[in-house]
Design an enzyme around this catalytic site. Sequence first.
Site, PDB file in Angstrom:
ATOM      1  N   GLU A  35      28.991  39.462  43.758  1.00  0.00           N
ATOM      2  CA  GLU A  35      28.174  40.223  44.696  1.00  0.00           C
ATOM      3  C   GLU A  35      27.943  41.586  44.050  1.00  0.00           C
ATOM      4  O   GLU A  35      28.908  42.262  43.680  1.00  0.00           O
ATOM      5  CB  GLU A  35      28.932  40.377  46.024  1.00  0.00           C
ATOM      6  CG  GLU A  35      28.110  41.122  47.036  1.00  0.00           C
ATOM      7  CD  GLU A  35      28.821  41.322  48.370  1.00  0.00           C
ATOM      8  OE1 GLU A  35      29.912  40.763  48.577  1.00  0.00           O
ATOM      9  OE2 GLU A  35      28.261  42.068  49.189  1.00  0.00           O
ATOM     10  N   LYS A  85      37.021  45.808  45.129  1.00  0.00           N
ATOM     11  CA  LYS A  85      35.889  46.675  44.789  1.00  0.00           C
ATOM     12  C   LYS A  85      35.755  47.822  45.782  1.00  0.00           C
ATOM     13  O   LYS A  85      35.389  48.933  45.408  1.00  0.00           O
ATOM     14  CB  LYS A  85      34.589  45.859  44.763  1.00  0.00           C
ATOM     15  CG  LYS A  85      34.438  45.072  43.477  1.00  0.00           C
ATOM     16  CD  LYS A  85      33.085  44.394  43.398  1.00  0.00           C
ATOM     17  CE  LYS A  85      33.104  43.102  44.173  1.00  0.00           C
ATOM     18  NZ  LYS A  85      31.899  42.291  43.989  1.00  0.00           N
ATOM     19  N   ARG A 120      43.650  34.183  42.875  1.00  0.00           N
ATOM     20  CA  ARG A 120      43.042  35.341  42.225  1.00  0.00           C
ATOM     21  C   ARG A 120      44.075  36.083  41.377  1.00  0.00           C
ATOM     22  O   ARG A 120      45.279  35.946  41.592  1.00  0.00           O
ATOM     23  CB  ARG A 120      42.407  36.274  43.250  1.00  0.00           C
ATOM     24  CG  ARG A 120      43.353  36.871  44.269  1.00  0.00           C
ATOM     25  CD  ARG A 120      42.640  37.943  45.114  1.00  0.00           C
ATOM     26  NE  ARG A 120      41.345  37.514  45.604  1.00  0.00           N
ATOM     27  CZ  ARG A 120      40.226  38.253  45.480  1.00  0.00           C
ATOM     28  NH1 ARG A 120      40.249  39.431  44.902  1.00  0.00           N
ATOM     29  NH2 ARG A 120      39.088  37.815  45.962  1.00  0.00           N
TER      30      ARG A 120
HETATM   31  P1  ATP Z   1      36.654  42.092  45.578  1.00  0.00           P
HETATM   32  O1  ATP Z   1      37.608  41.536  46.571  1.00  0.00           O
HETATM   33  O2  ATP Z   1      37.267  42.765  44.420  1.00  0.00           O
HETATM   34  O3  ATP Z   1      35.566  42.909  46.180  1.00  0.00           O
HETATM   35  P2  ATP Z   1      35.064  39.769  45.540  1.00  0.00           P
HETATM   36  O4  ATP Z   1      35.751  38.461  45.545  1.00  0.00           O
HETATM   37  O5  ATP Z   1      34.459  40.211  46.809  1.00  0.00           O
HETATM   38  O6  ATP Z   1      36.013  40.831  44.915  1.00  0.00           O
HETATM   39  P3  ATP Z   1      32.764  38.916  44.164  1.00  0.00           P
HETATM   40  O7  ATP Z   1      31.736  39.725  43.509  1.00  0.00           O
HETATM   41  O8  ATP Z   1      32.406  38.194  45.408  1.00  0.00           O
HETATM   42  O9  ATP Z   1      33.981  39.855  44.439  1.00  0.00           O
HETATM   43  O10 ATP Z   1      33.452  37.938  43.121  1.00  0.00           O
HETATM   44  C1  ATP Z   1      32.766  37.148  42.201  1.00  0.00           C
HETATM   45  C2  ATP Z   1      33.674  36.043  41.772  1.00  0.00           C
HETATM   46  O11 ATP Z   1      34.841  36.566  41.165  1.00  0.00           O
HETATM   47  C3  ATP Z   1      34.124  35.205  42.950  1.00  0.00           C
HETATM   48  O12 ATP Z   1      34.049  33.846  42.595  1.00  0.00           O
HETATM   49  C4  ATP Z   1      35.528  35.647  43.179  1.00  0.00           C
HETATM   50  O13 ATP Z   1      36.278  34.613  43.728  1.00  0.00           O
HETATM   51  C5  ATP Z   1      35.981  36.033  41.763  1.00  0.00           C
HETATM   52  N1  ATP Z   1      37.031  37.029  41.835  1.00  0.00           N
HETATM   53  C6  ATP Z   1      37.014  38.203  42.479  1.00  0.00           C
HETATM   54  N2  ATP Z   1      38.194  38.853  42.361  1.00  0.00           N
HETATM   55  C7  ATP Z   1      38.993  38.049  41.612  1.00  0.00           C
HETATM   56  C8  ATP Z   1      40.332  38.149  41.149  1.00  0.00           C
HETATM   57  N3  ATP Z   1      41.103  39.203  41.421  1.00  0.00           N
HETATM   58  N4  ATP Z   1      40.808  37.130  40.393  1.00  0.00           N
HETATM   59  C9  ATP Z   1      40.041  36.065  40.108  1.00  0.00           C
HETATM   60  N5  ATP Z   1      38.783  35.909  40.514  1.00  0.00           N
HETATM   61  C10 ATP Z   1      38.253  36.890  41.271  1.00  0.00           C
HETATM   62 MG    MG Z   2      33.009  38.907  47.776  1.00  0.00          MG
END
Ligand code: ATP
Ligand code: MG
Length: 561
Positions: free
Chosen positions: A36, A272, A262
């Site tokens: 995102e 983020k 994760r």
């Molecule tokens: P955050 O919680 O940091 O805002 P998010 O999951 O909302 O992260 P996205 O941009 O939606 O961020 O993530 C893109 C991809 O990266 C998704 O498939 C998510 O599952 C993966 N991802 C995000 N954070 C992690 C992590 N700490 N370890 C492994 N994969 C991750």
């Molecule tokens: Mg997300």
Amino acid sequence: MSEENTNRPSDFIREIVAADIEAGKHKKIVTRFPPEPNGYLHIGHAKSICLNFGIALEQNGECHLRFDDTNPEKEEVEYIDSIIEDVKWLGFKWGAKEYYASDYFDQLYDYAVELIKKGKAYVDSQSAEEMRLNRGTLTEPGKASPYRERSVEENLDLLDRMKNGEFEEGSHVLRAKIDLASPNINLRDPVIYRIRKVHHHRTGDKWCIYPMYDYTHCISDAIEGITHSVCTLEFEDHRPLYDWVLDELKTPCHPQQIEFARLNLSYTIMSKRKLLALVKNGVVDGWDDPRMPTISGLRRRGVTPDALRDFCDRIGVAKRDSMVDMALLEHCIREDLNERAPRAMAVLRPLKITIENYPDGQIEEFEAQNHPLYPERGTHKICFSREIYVEQDDFMETPVKGFHRLTPGKEVRLRYAYIVQCTGVVKDPETGEVTEVRCVYDPETKGGNTPDGRKIKGTIHWVSAAKCARAELRIYDRLFSVENPEADKEKEFLEFINPESLTILKNCPVELSVSEAEPGTKFQFERQGYFCSDSKDSKPDGLVFNRIIGLRDSWAKASGK
Ligand code: ATP
Ligand code: MG
């Protein structure tokens, strides 16, 4: 990256993929990385990138880069650009397979109409508060909305008018009609569209309704022909919804959602939203501050993509949440830099040495190895003169037991140069502080030789005062002083910032050979660690180096581990 030589063990996701190929379920594997664009990528994303792109590479398949841009308020073009740069920098390619969920808004809308026609979606006009109250709890089923049995015609009409902007935000939503008694709250008629009268950076003002993540994600996967939709564990409970939408809509394919744990890393944070707070509050100097766990921060600090990929291979992929020790990342960084970084000398906290019997004005050149493990990488010249700098730490007027460096009356070897003996000190008459150390050198010991076989226990680094460059050295420590800054229920994570996460040392003497380093060039400054010339602030007339990492794990000792 074709020559794969990694520490990567197989994992349960790779096994599922391999079994599907074996069984002939898919001809070609297609995965995706779906960020995102509401922030910069961090090292957790690197894990997901390495997994999704890695599987595609290993199977001769494809991995799409898809921006999940359904949330226009929080998204910015700056983030999209940074994500593209970061994934490329990690070494992965997606060619033309760059997609945006917003490209599917028309199809998503058509699918919503289809759901309504099947009696599987309805426009709900309860307030958000009423909806929340009627959703029930873990032990109590939800209550049906008074609008749940609206006719197909009425629902179609309302959705059309929602789309045309006739209603205020929050007045109506479109909900999937699933099961209000489901033990899984995600299935209690989840909202799939809401009214948001905001500008979207790609679709402009075309839409005043936006699809929700869960509804968008599965359909986007299906439209793109994704075979394995790999996501993190928190989506496990959403999988029934993922499957429900695709089953109801009979999409051309039905990707398999697979969840993995994760990455959590000690001494830092990964969300983020929280990283944005660090940026906004000025705790760090932007998303690419070298202390940030972001990919751009790690890059600016001097970490290489190889080190990050190696780290991702070593942590593996599992189904259970855990915390990875920051020391493992640091180990991967050290190991990578030890191989690649040429050696040089720099003095962090200078103490002037005058070599009394060395001719004033004379400059001598010595050959210094570029890399002790690889003689074939050659040598570079270092200048020696009557006045040099050494580290303040390498001198003790009254030495403690076991101190084998510079101390009155004793000899020490100057790396690559001569053996010198300390003959005295000059002190500031007011503070009593040692401002200069006097030495004599032994011309017979050129290049560090000890012709008479005398034992010299210590060797120290130095930089010529007459021929050196000056640099600002930025010494980093972990950004947080506790292992899990998010663990405390009472205190905010911001309260655990390590006050010593950045120390700036100005005007440090560095040998001339590093003064022409292009931004991003890495060195090992002997005995001090790995350094990288800063890509933003380093200029030919104002060198700036970031310390990537020290030579040893100083935390293991300090925390008594
Ligand atoms: P955050 O919680 O940091 O805002 P998010 O999951 O909302 O992260 P996205 O941009 O939606 O961020 O993530 C893109 C991809 O990266 C998704 O498939 C998510 O599952 C993966 N991802 C995000 N954070 C992690 C992590 N700490 N370890 C492994 N994969 C991750
Ligand atoms: Mg997300």
